[in-house]
Design an enzyme around this catalytic site. Structure first.
Site, short mmCIF file in Angstrom:
data_model
loop_
_atom_site.label_atom_id
_atom_site.label_comp_id
_atom_site.label_asym_id
_atom_site.label_seq_id
_atom_site.Cartn_x
_atom_site.Cartn_y
_atom_site.Cartn_z
N HIS A 38 -2.16 -5.43 1.28
CA HIS A 38 -3.38 -6.18 1.02
C HIS A 38 -2.97 -7.60 0.69
CE1 HIS A 38 -7.14 -7.57 -0.73
NE2 HIS A 38 -6.39 -8.11 -1.68
N LYS A 76 0.83 -1.21 0.00
CA LYS A 76 0.00 0.00 0.00
C LYS A 76 0.87 1.26 0.00
CE LYS A 76 -3.97 -2.22 2.25
NZ LYS A 76 -5.02 -2.09 3.29
N ASN A 132 -2.28 -0.15 6.75
CA ASN A 132 -1.80 -1.40 7.32
C ASN A 132 -0.91 -2.20 6.35
OD1 ASN A 132 -3.83 -2.12 5.62
ND2 ASN A 132 -5.13 -3.10 7.16
N GLU A 134 -8.70 -11.36 -7.99
CA GLU A 134 -7.80 -10.21 -7.74
C GLU A 134 -6.56 -10.27 -8.63
OE1 GLU A 134 -7.25 -10.16 -3.47
OE2 GLU A 134 -9.29 -9.40 -3.16
N TYR A 143 -12.51 -2.93 -3.46
CA TYR A 143 -13.08 -2.78 -2.12
C TYR A 143 -14.61 -2.71 -2.18
CZ TYR A 143 -8.42 -2.07 -0.10
OH TYR A 143 -7.12 -2.23 0.34
P1 IDP Z 1 -8.19 -7.07 5.22
O1 IDP Z 1 -7.30 -6.09 4.47
O2 IDP Z 1 -7.57 -7.51 6.52
O3 IDP Z 1 -8.64 -8.23 4.35
P2 IDP Z 1 -10.85 -5.91 4.87
O4 IDP Z 1 -11.97 -6.02 5.87
O5 IDP Z 1 -10.98 -6.66 3.60
O6 IDP Z 1 -9.50 -6.27 5.66
O7 IDP Z 1 -10.68 -4.36 4.57
C1 IDP Z 1 -9.85 -3.93 3.51
C2 IDP Z 1 -9.07 -2.72 3.96
O8 IDP Z 1 -9.97 -1.66 4.30
C3 IDP Z 1 -8.24 -2.94 5.23
O9 IDP Z 1 -6.99 -3.55 4.98
C4 IDP Z 1 -8.10 -1.53 5.73
O10 IDP Z 1 -7.10 -0.82 5.01
C5 IDP Z 1 -9.46 -0.93 5.41
N1 IDP Z 1 -10.39 -1.06 6.54
C6 IDP Z 1 -11.10 -2.17 6.88
N2 IDP Z 1 -11.87 -1.95 7.97
C7 IDP Z 1 -11.64 -0.66 8.33
C8 IDP Z 1 -12.14 0.17 9.39
O11 IDP Z 1 -12.97 -0.22 10.22
N3 IDP Z 1 -11.66 1.45 9.43
C9 IDP Z 1 -10.76 1.93 8.52
N4 IDP Z 1 -10.27 1.19 7.52
C10 IDP Z 1 -10.69 -0.09 7.42
MG MG Z 2 -9.91 -8.20 2.67
#
Ligand code: IDP
Ligand code: MG
Length: 154
Positions: free
Chosen positions: A116, A10, A113, A127, A50
């Protein structure tokens, strides 16, 4: 089973100068890099990628944060690569992610974070098709396989 999965480094990772360090972890683990490129993402691909989050209040911030710099898209390959890479990634929120995982070791954020990673075989296929053309993923043959695995594992 030999699998391929998608990782995105990212923008926060590029901005913090951590790209090499994160790629190094996958290489040291023994995952093979079957494809890798830099890409500038746009609204269309992010709405698709997303799609499960477009209704969330944070979607706009997430989308904009994914466009701040190019991302690095990586196709990683290995036996059970999809679950192995998810395990290495750690849970979404870096503050809760286990130490020893990438998110647990490199970030403090629920959103910024680092990476992905595809979360299932179905997602990995969709993907990889989203981010790579077929000719951008390389057949590595038996490169390093005899050292990475026992004969009966592949
Ligand atoms: P993942 O990346 O662990 O699979 P997902 O639920 O698929 O998690 O969400 C995709 C991305 O969206 C996350 O990596 C993060 O960057 C963002 N995200 C997910 N949930 C939140 C939230 O509650 N607040 C802010 N950003 C979020
Ligand atoms: Mg995810």
């Amino acid at each position: 089973m030999l699998e391929r999965t998608l990782v995105l480094l990212k923008p926060c990772t590029m901005e913090r100068g951590l790209m090499g360090e994160i790629i190094n972890r996958y290489e040291k683990k023994g995952l093979r890099i079957a494809g890798m490129k830099m890409m500038q993402l746009d609204d269309a691909i992010l709405a698709e990628h997303y799609a499960h989050l477009v209704e969330k209040s944070f979607f706009g911030i997430l989308r904009d944060s994914m466009k701040r710099t190019p991302v690095v898209a990586i196709c990683l390959e290995g036996v059970d690569a999809i679950s192995v890479v998810r395990k290495m990634t750690g849970s979404t929120n870096g503050r809760n992610a286990d130490l020893g995982t990438i998110r647990g070791d490199y970030c403090m954020s629920n959103q910024q974070n680092i990476v992905h990673a595809s979360d299932s075989p179905e997602a990995a296929q969709v993907e990889l098709n989203r981010f790579f053309r077929p000719e951008e993923i390389f057949d590595l043959g038996d490169l390093n396989m005899p050292r990475l695995y026992a004969l009966d594992e592949v």
